[in-house]
Structures are given as structure tokens and as C-alpha cells.
Design an enzyme around this catalytic site. Structure first.
Site, short mmCIF file in Angstrom:
data_model
loop_
_atom_site.label_atom_id
_atom_site.label_comp_id
_atom_site.label_asym_id
_atom_site.label_seq_id
_atom_site.Cartn_x
_atom_site.Cartn_y
_atom_site.Cartn_z
N ASP A 115 26.75 33.76 95.57
CA ASP A 115 27.39 33.79 94.25
C ASP A 115 26.38 33.65 93.11
O ASP A 115 26.76 33.57 91.95
CB ASP A 115 28.48 32.73 94.13
CG ASP A 115 28.04 31.36 94.61
OD1 ASP A 115 26.85 31.18 94.92
OD2 ASP A 115 28.90 30.46 94.70
N ASP B 76 23.62 27.73 96.92
CA ASP B 76 24.83 28.32 96.34
C ASP B 76 24.77 28.10 94.83
O ASP B 76 24.12 27.16 94.36
CB ASP B 76 26.04 27.59 96.94
CG ASP B 76 27.37 28.20 96.54
OD1 ASP B 76 27.90 29.00 97.31
OD2 ASP B 76 27.88 27.85 95.45
N HIS C 287 26.90 26.93 92.96
CA HIS C 287 27.63 25.75 92.55
C HIS C 287 27.08 24.49 93.22
O HIS C 287 26.60 24.54 94.35
CB HIS C 287 29.11 25.90 92.90
CG HIS C 287 29.75 27.09 92.26
ND1 HIS C 287 29.76 28.33 92.86
CD2 HIS C 287 30.36 27.24 91.06
CE1 HIS C 287 30.37 29.20 92.07
NE2 HIS C 287 30.74 28.57 90.96
N HIS D 134 32.07 21.98 98.86
CA HIS D 134 32.85 21.21 97.88
C HIS D 134 33.78 20.21 98.55
O HIS D 134 34.41 19.41 97.86
CB HIS D 134 33.67 22.15 96.99
CG HIS D 134 32.84 23.06 96.15
ND1 HIS D 134 31.79 22.61 95.36
CD2 HIS D 134 32.89 24.40 95.97
CE1 HIS D 134 31.24 23.63 94.74
NE2 HIS D 134 31.88 24.73 95.10
#
Length: 350
Positions: free
Chosen positions: A281, A201, A203, A164
Site C-alpha cells: 500500500d 506497510d 500503515h 492492526h
């Protein structure tokens, strides 16, 4: 094994020349004895300070627990693990502007990035030592992983994967853009010109997507839950191969989509290095990923990616990225054990 530095192109801009100079003068690449395995970890990775780390759902001790599980299963002797160097300010400037690094001298800025508000009240010297030092160590591990992958065929940084964070903005517990740094070091030090990022991931990897938005040397396959953070629609425009899944996606559907995605990626791009962002995740029950993938599903996912790289004879480095349940560490360790059993990686030393 050392790699000669390729001659710089005559058309390099001033900024590119400065970046190249910084990379060539860095200590993050060093020769690793053949007695070590290409698994990178330092006890400095783990974050612990007065229990503040418990205010974020991320398990900030998972990196050490992964190694403990591997050691307890007799898969990896700790003395064979590679301890990386900490990324210096000069190393970080390869990607990050000075203004961004200076902003981290504000504890409130760091608190916002790591999403732990009480960090804002700590002296910045404490923040640097207890929070940013562990992250800089992991950056060093991600950068070194590319060199080891090139030499050995694969490498695993037990930390890293801060996808991120872009050059000028952190967020989502990601302070430094280790993926972008890893790739820029590989461009210069390894003479690599084509890199594929496989980001699995839960995200969206908006940081590296922003950093390589106009760089055709980097192909990004990102498979993520489109209904959760970061909802960065600008960055989504820069994904070469976007695979969006919904909350509650099952293991069967997920693995089917992954098979299709890898088949397409193999036809669309011919990389010299794969950066695999292997967040856990996606596990069922993860409060932030919101997918429904079983532990066996994650083990199978990792096996598919490593097999994809092996079948094409492409060096691969793996970063462990996100995972917000205590069970993540054991799942990652079990996956690495499976990779050894399937002979996709080799843990014995020369």
C-alpha cells in the site's frame, strides 16, 4: 526437519504455561517435504461472497492472483506450494483471550473490524465460513512460515500480515493477530528468543506494537505514513525504531530512509528471526497508503530487506499485508521473481 521443544523455564506463570501447552499441542507446525518450496498459500485465502468483498478497497482475491502470476511466468509450479492448516480456537487462544474470540460470534463486530457494514446483517455461520475461515487459514500460514524460514532460510506466506490486530482488539481489516501468534509459536517451538519485526506497510503496525510493548525479545522497526490510519499514539511509544514518512514521499527518499533504518537496526539488535511485513500500500496511487512509491521501488525495497537478512544469515519470513489496488498482486509477483533472479531465494525443489 523437526525441532526439539526446549525445556520450560521454572519461572513460567500460569498463563505462560497454558500458552506453552497450547503451542506444543498445535497442529499448525508440521513437516513439509523437501519437494515443496517455502511458499505458503491456500485457495481458501481468497474471500468472495455475493460481491460484499468489493465494498472494501482491499483486493481480497490478490493472494490467488499472486500465485497465478508466478505460475504463468514459470517461476513457481502450484504443486510445490505449501497448504497450511487452519488455526483452531486453541491456536488462537495462544494470543487472543476467549472474550475476544467470543466477540467474533457477533456479525456486527466482524463487520466493524473488516469495515464492511453489510456483513453485520449476515448470519454468523456465514461470516465464519466466508470471512473468518480465510483469515484463520492465513494465520496458519503465518505461523508455519516461521518454521519453514528456520529450516530453509526464508519463507513467504502469500497472505497474512494483519498488523492492526492485537490480542484483544481487531481493526483495519485485521481480525486475528497472526504476527504475534507467529512469534509466540517461534519462541516455544523453535527455541528462538530474539525476533525483529520489519514493518514496511504504509500503515503503523499498532497491533504487534501493543502486544509486544514490554517484551524485550522483540525489536520493532516500523516505517509508516504518520498522517494516516491508525494514528495510534499509544502504540507508537512502543516502537523501538520509528521511521515516519509523509504523504507523497517519493521512491528515492523512501529507499534512502530504508537504507539508513536497516543500517541502524543491524547495529541495535541481533535477531534469530526476522518477520517482514511487506505491504504494497506504499504504491503510488494507493488510496489508503498515500505514498508515491513506484513498482520498481517496491521491488527494490523487498530486495534490500532480503539482502539484509542474507548478509547477516538470519532466517526471514515475509507476509504480504496491505495493498489496495488491483496492481498490487502483479507487483508482489514481480518482486518475488526479482528475488529469485538475485538469488536471494531459491524456488527449485530438492
Amino acid at each position: 526437519m523437526s525441532f526439539p521443544s526446549p525445556s520450560p523455564p521454572s519461572s513460567l506463570s500460569h498463563d505462560d504455561t497454558l500458552r506453552r501447552t497450547r503451542v506444543l499441542s498445535s497442529n499448525l507446525y508440521f513437516d513439509v517435504p523437501s519437494t515443496k518450496v517455502p511458499v505458503i498459500y491456500s485457495s481458501s485465502y481468497d474471500i468472495s461472497f455475493l460481491g460484499l468483498e468489493k465494498l472494501h478497497p482491499f483486493d481480497s482475491s490478490k493472494w490467488g492472483r499472486i500465485c497465478e502470476f508466478l505460475a504463468s511466468e514459470g517461476v513457481l509450479d502450484k504443486k510445490f506450494i505449501v497448504d497450511p492448516q487452519e488455526a483452531s480456537e486453541e491456536d488462537l487462544l495462544v494470543v487472543h483471550p476467549q472474550t475476544y474470540l467470543d466477540s467474533l460470534k457477533s456479525s456486527s463486530t466482524v463487520a466493524s473490524i473488516v469495515e464492511v457494514p453489510p456483513v453485520a446483517m449476515l448470519p454468523n455461520c456465514t461470516v465464519q465460513k466466508k470471512i473468518l475461515h480465510p483469515f484463520r487459514k492465513q494465520v496458519g500460514g503465518s505461523v508455519l512460515a516461521a518454521k519453514l524460514a528456520k529450516e530453509r532460510g526464508w519463507a513467504i506466506n502469500v497472505g497474512g500480515g494483519f498488523h492492526h490486530c492485537s490480542a484483544d482488539k481487531g481493526g483495519g481489516f485485521c481480525v486475528y493477530a497472526d504476527i504475534s501468534l507467529c512469534i509466540h509459536f517461534a519462541f516455544v517451538r523453535l527455541g528462538i528468543s530474539r525476533v525483529m519485526i520489519i514493518d514496511l506497510d504504509a500503515h503503523q503496525g499498532n497491533g504487534h506494537e501493543r502486544d509486544f510493548a514490554d517484551d524485550r525479545r522483540v525489536y520493532i522497526l516500523d516505517m509508516y505514513n504518520s498522517e494516516v490510519y491508525p494514528l495510534d499514539f499509544t502504540a507508537r511509544r512502543h516502537i523501538d525504531q520509528k521511521v515516519e514518512v509523509k504523504s507523497g514521499t517519493s521512491t528515492e527518499e523512501y529507499l534512502r530512509k530504508l537504507d539508513d533504518a536497516l543500517e541502524v537496526a543491524g547495529r541495535m539488535f541481533d535477531p534469530e528471526l526476522i518477520v517482514y511485513n511487506a505491504g504494497t500500500d506504499i504504491l503510488a496511487g494507493d488510496p489508503l497508503g498515500r505514498l508515491s512509491i513506484t513498482p520498481d521501488g517496491i521491488i527494490k525495497r523487498d530486495e534490500k530487506v532480503f539482502a539484509f537478512a542474507r548478509d547477516k544469515n538470519i532466517p526471514l519470513l515475509m507476509l504480504t499485508s496491505g495493498g489496495y489496488m488491483k496492481s498490487s498482486a502483479k507487483v508482489i509477483a514481480d518482486s518475488i521473481i526479482n528475488l529469485t533472479r538475485k538469488q536471494l531465494i531459491e524456488m527449485s525443489c530438492a
